[in-house]
Scaffold this motif. Structure first.
Motif, PDB file in Angstrom:
ATOM      1  N   ASN A 161       5.391  -3.425   4.580  1.00  0.00           N
ATOM      2  CA  ASN A 161       4.880  -2.110   4.928  1.00  0.00           C
ATOM      3  C   ASN A 161       5.888  -1.335   5.763  1.00  0.00           C
ATOM      4  O   ASN A 161       6.549  -1.891   6.631  1.00  0.00           O
ATOM      5  N   ASP A 194       0.825  -1.217   0.000  1.00  0.00           N
ATOM      6  CA  ASP A 194       0.000   0.000   0.000  1.00  0.00           C
ATOM      7  C   ASP A 194       0.851   1.256   0.000  1.00  0.00           C
ATOM      8  O   ASP A 194       0.334   2.357  -0.056  1.00  0.00           O
ATOM      9  N   ASP A 195       2.174   1.092   0.073  1.00  0.00           N
ATOM     10  CA  ASP A 195       3.066   2.256   0.092  1.00  0.00           C
ATOM     11  C   ASP A 195       3.412   2.745  -1.323  1.00  0.00           C
ATOM     12  O   ASP A 195       4.087   3.761  -1.473  1.00  0.00           O
ATOM     13  N   SER A 239      -1.608   4.041   1.807  1.00  0.00           N
ATOM     14  CA  SER A 239      -1.708   3.493   3.161  1.00  0.00           C
ATOM     15  C   SER A 239      -3.055   3.872   3.769  1.00  0.00           C
ATOM     16  O   SER A 239      -3.591   4.952   3.509  1.00  0.00           O
ATOM     17  N   THR A 252      -2.086  -2.743   3.409  1.00  0.00           N
ATOM     18  CA  THR A 252      -1.180  -3.902   3.298  1.00  0.00           C
ATOM     19  C   THR A 252      -1.936  -5.188   3.617  1.00  0.00           C
ATOM     20  O   THR A 252      -1.871  -6.177   2.866  1.00  0.00           O
TER      21      THR A 252
HETATM   22 MN    MN Z   1       1.625   1.593   4.241  1.00  0.00          MN
END
Ligand code: MN
Length: 252
Positions: A91, A8-9, A39, A105
């Motif tokens: 993450n 998610d980054d 995120s 994540t």
């Molecule tokens: Mn993240």
């Protein structure tokens, strides 16, 4: 073994690069990740706007969507060949306790599990120290994925893994844990934009509250890798009889 990686980054994140490097020997890797930091996107899907996929490198794709979009697309029609495993991370920060409800994540791994694949979410727990030991979390991910390939877990196949920000040699071992609970988040932070209009930031997460022995917080605090098996069923099963009685008091 075709392994799908996401996070998610964002596709450029150091943690994802470290994960790719660590898992390179275990199969054919395909990265499908958000084109920016998403995120705290949780399990959101993009349904009102089209999603575009840009191949950045060989088998490395960035999309203008959420982590869940990434895994959903990858496993539902973006590729002809099938995948066997989903790994999300690494993450840049903890996914402990209630974090898992907000985490993109964990959501990416959860989407993998929804679509029938064994899935692992992996996060590096730090306090903002400049040095991030992503290589430690990469080795942990590699060991776990090797184990999953050799010995599949039939009923437990979403693993939430948190790794202390330490050199690999300083890791104390691995603990199977339950989720702890955080104190409520810090208050919203107020500010002003350059034109004097009010703006707000969501506050930082609270510290661990239910963080005693057996929890993910406790394991990581003591230098252990925390591995928590997650399920999707949010039903409070123990409350069912009481709720039945509450709704029909005369029948009881
Ligand atoms: Mn993240």
């Amino acid at each position: 073994m075709n392994i799908l990686l996401s996070n998610d980054d964002g596709w450029r994140a150091d943690g994802l690069r470290a994960l790719e490097a660590a898992l390179a020997g275990l199969g054919r890797l395909t990265v499908v990740a958000p084109d920016r930091n998403r995120s705290a996107a949780s399990n959101s899907l993009t349904i009102e706007t089209p999603i575009r996929v840009v191949e950045q490198d060989d088998r490395r794709y960035a999309i203008n969507g959420t982590p869940t979009d990434c895994v959903h697309l990858a496993l539902s029609g973006l590729f002809e060949d099938e995948h066997h495993l989903v790994v999300s991370g690494i993450n840049d920060g903890a996914n402990l306790g209630d974090d898992v409800l907000y985490s993109g994540t964990v959501a990416a791994a959860m989407e993998g599990r929804f679509l029938g694949l064994p899935s692992v979410a992996i996060s590096l727990v730090h306090d903002g120290e400049p040095k991030r030991h992503f290589e430690t979390a990469g080795r942990v991910a590699c060991e776990l994925v090797e184990r999953l390939i050799a010995t599949p877990l039939q009923s437990v196949s979403l693993l939430n893994v948190n790794v202390p920000n330490l050199p690999y040699e300083s890791i104390q071992g691995t603990r199977v844990t339950r989720l702890g609970v955080r104190h409520r988040a810090q208050p919203v932070v107020h500010g002003r934009d350059p034109r004097g209009r009010p703006v707000y930031w969501v506050g930082a997460p609270g510290a661990g509250q239910d963080a005693g022995p057996g929890t993910d917080f406790h394991a990581v605090d003591h230098g252990y890798v925390s591995v928590t098996p997650l399920q999707f069923d949010l039903t409070r099963h123990t409350a069912l009889p009481r709720l039945e009685a509450w709704l029909s008091p005369d029948d009881v």
